[in-house]
Design an enzyme around this catalytic site. Structure first.
Site, PDB file in Angstrom:
ATOM      1  N   GLY A 151      17.955  -9.230  -1.629  1.00 46.65           N
ATOM      2  CA  GLY A 151      18.499  -7.892  -1.742  1.00 46.65           C
ATOM      3  C   GLY A 151      19.388  -7.564  -0.555  1.00 46.65           C
ATOM      4  O   GLY A 151      19.305  -8.194   0.505  1.00 46.65           O
ATOM      5  N   CYS A 152      20.225  -6.553  -0.722  1.00 44.17           N
ATOM      6  CA  CYS A 152      21.176  -6.211   0.335  1.00 44.17           C
ATOM      7  C   CYS A 152      20.470  -5.631   1.559  1.00 44.17           C
ATOM      8  O   CYS A 152      20.733  -6.049   2.697  1.00 44.17           O
ATOM      9  CB  CYS A 152      22.235  -5.248  -0.195  1.00 44.17           C
ATOM     10  N   TYR A 153      19.550  -4.692   1.356  1.00 47.90           N
ATOM     11  CA  TYR A 153      18.832  -4.123   2.495  1.00 47.90           C
ATOM     12  C   TYR A 153      18.000  -5.177   3.227  1.00 47.90           C
ATOM     13  O   TYR A 153      18.032  -5.244   4.468  1.00 47.90           O
ATOM     14  CB  TYR A 153      17.925  -2.976   2.045  1.00 47.90           C
ATOM     15  N   THR A 155      18.532  -8.310   3.510  1.00 49.58           N
ATOM     16  CA  THR A 155      19.424  -9.207   4.245  1.00 49.58           C
ATOM     17  C   THR A 155      19.769  -8.619   5.605  1.00 49.58           C
ATOM     18  O   THR A 155      19.639  -9.280   6.637  1.00 49.58           O
ATOM     19  CB  THR A 155      20.694  -9.488   3.432  1.00 49.58           C
TER      20      THR A 155
END
Length: 345
Positions: A151-153, A155
């Site tokens: 997921g972006c968060y 990462t």
């Protein structure tokens, strides 16, 4: 097409999917064989997104899981959580490799998945996936048939936290992750709370204590630390299109200068830029890239490191990181197709 990685993209017109196609269509070692879209099936990609005019005549197809793997080496599945798993399994069973951008294979424990997402469509396959941050799992990704793209968060958070966890330097205090994302992180579907008038000139926290990326951060941080660790994670919505700025408050087990630790972890990494102590990143400087910018300081009286990371949520937080994993899987230059410089301003 000898020597070329033949690629399919499922879900090619959402924000993550179209970013994948933007990167893959100019990748020196990849050829996009197929892209799917339920909403735009039968239309050309350049008729949906004019930015592709003159660059491709790719026709968007309806998703047929059993056909997605035909004639391809790897499929990217940029599908909604819960909907991706059955397609992923079909592609794997057909003999192709998969990089999955959904959350369906990121969590290792089926009960944890059920608590945050509901019933898993293929629980017996959870153990097949490699969690795909190449800087932390390069060798495992190299031999993987299924990569779960993070997921972006998580990462942005894990780039700040993992070096401390691996070195055994996490103190016993709370680990706080304060992260702020652009509106594209919520996807392309129409939502009232993402309308221009709702987000412009404002910022607000959301899903405090209940964001689905929390168990993902906890899982990977615990694996890096070799013991159970958890974070207090608070996400915020910024009135910008793309980018994530993450501030991690890291309790330290001893007095330590973070710089040697971070340089040992990242100085050899092509996409990680250490800005230095007391120099902090800006999301505009990573927009449209796979880069991670990191700055830090130490609050000596609190024995706490403050580590700030900036990534592009659609780039490093989704499509670009997925392409980096593909490059690792197929043994091509890791930066192939990803050598962008951010457009500023």
């Amino acid at each position: 097409m000898a020597g070329t990685i033949r690629v399919a993209v499922a879900g090619g017109t959402g924000y993550g999917g179209v970013e994948l196609l933007r990167l893959l269509l100019r990748h020196p070692h990849a050829a996009v064989v197929r892209a799917t879209s339920e909403q735009y099936a039968g239309k050309r990609l350049d008729h949906v997104y004019a930015s592709f005019r003159g660059r491709t005549d790719l026709l968007l197809e309806p998703l047929r899981a059993e056909r997605l793997a035909d004639g391809v080496d790897v499929a990217f599945t940029a599908l909604p959580h819960g909907a991706a798993a059955t397609t992923v399994v079909a592609v794997l069973d057909a003999g192709a490799r998969v990089v999955d951008l959904s959350a369906d294979f990121r969590l290792r424990d089926v009960e944890t998945f059920r608590r945050w997402y509901g019933e898993h469509p293929a629980p017996d396959r959870l153990g097949d996936a490699v969690y795909g941050i190449p800087e932390f799992a390069r060798e495992r990704i190299r031999g993987a048939r299924l990569v779960a793209n993070p997921g972006c968060y998580p990462t942005g958070a894990l780039f700040a936290l993992v070096p401390f966890a691996r070195a055994g330097l996490l103190g016993s205090g709370p680990i706080v992750v304060d992260a702020k994302s652009g509106a594209s992180g919520a996807g392309r579907a129409a939502k009232t709370d993402l309308l221009f008038c709702e987000v412009e000139e404002s910022i607000h926290p959301y899903a405090v204590g209940r964001h689905r990326h929390t168990p993902e951060i906890d899982q990977e941080l615990s694996l890096a630390a070799g013991e159970r660790r958890a974070v207090i994670f608070v996400p915020h919505l910024l009135p910008i299109r793309r980018g994530i700025l993450t501030t991690a408050y890291v309790p330290l087990a001893s007095d330590v200068d973070p710089e040697p630790l971070l340089r040992s972890a990242y100085d050899h990494e092509r996409f990680v830029q250490l800005l230095g102590a007391e120099t902090f990143p800006d999301v505009r400087d990573v927009r449209g890239t796979n880069d991670v910018h990191i700055g830090w300081t130490v609050l000596a009286h609190e024995r706490t490191a403050v580590v700030v990371t900036a990534i592009d949520n659609l780039g490093r937080g989704a499509a670009a990181q997925a392409v980096q994993s593909m490059n690792v899987m197929f043994g091509v230059d890791e930066s192939a197709g990803l050598d962008d410089i951010a457009a500023v301003p």
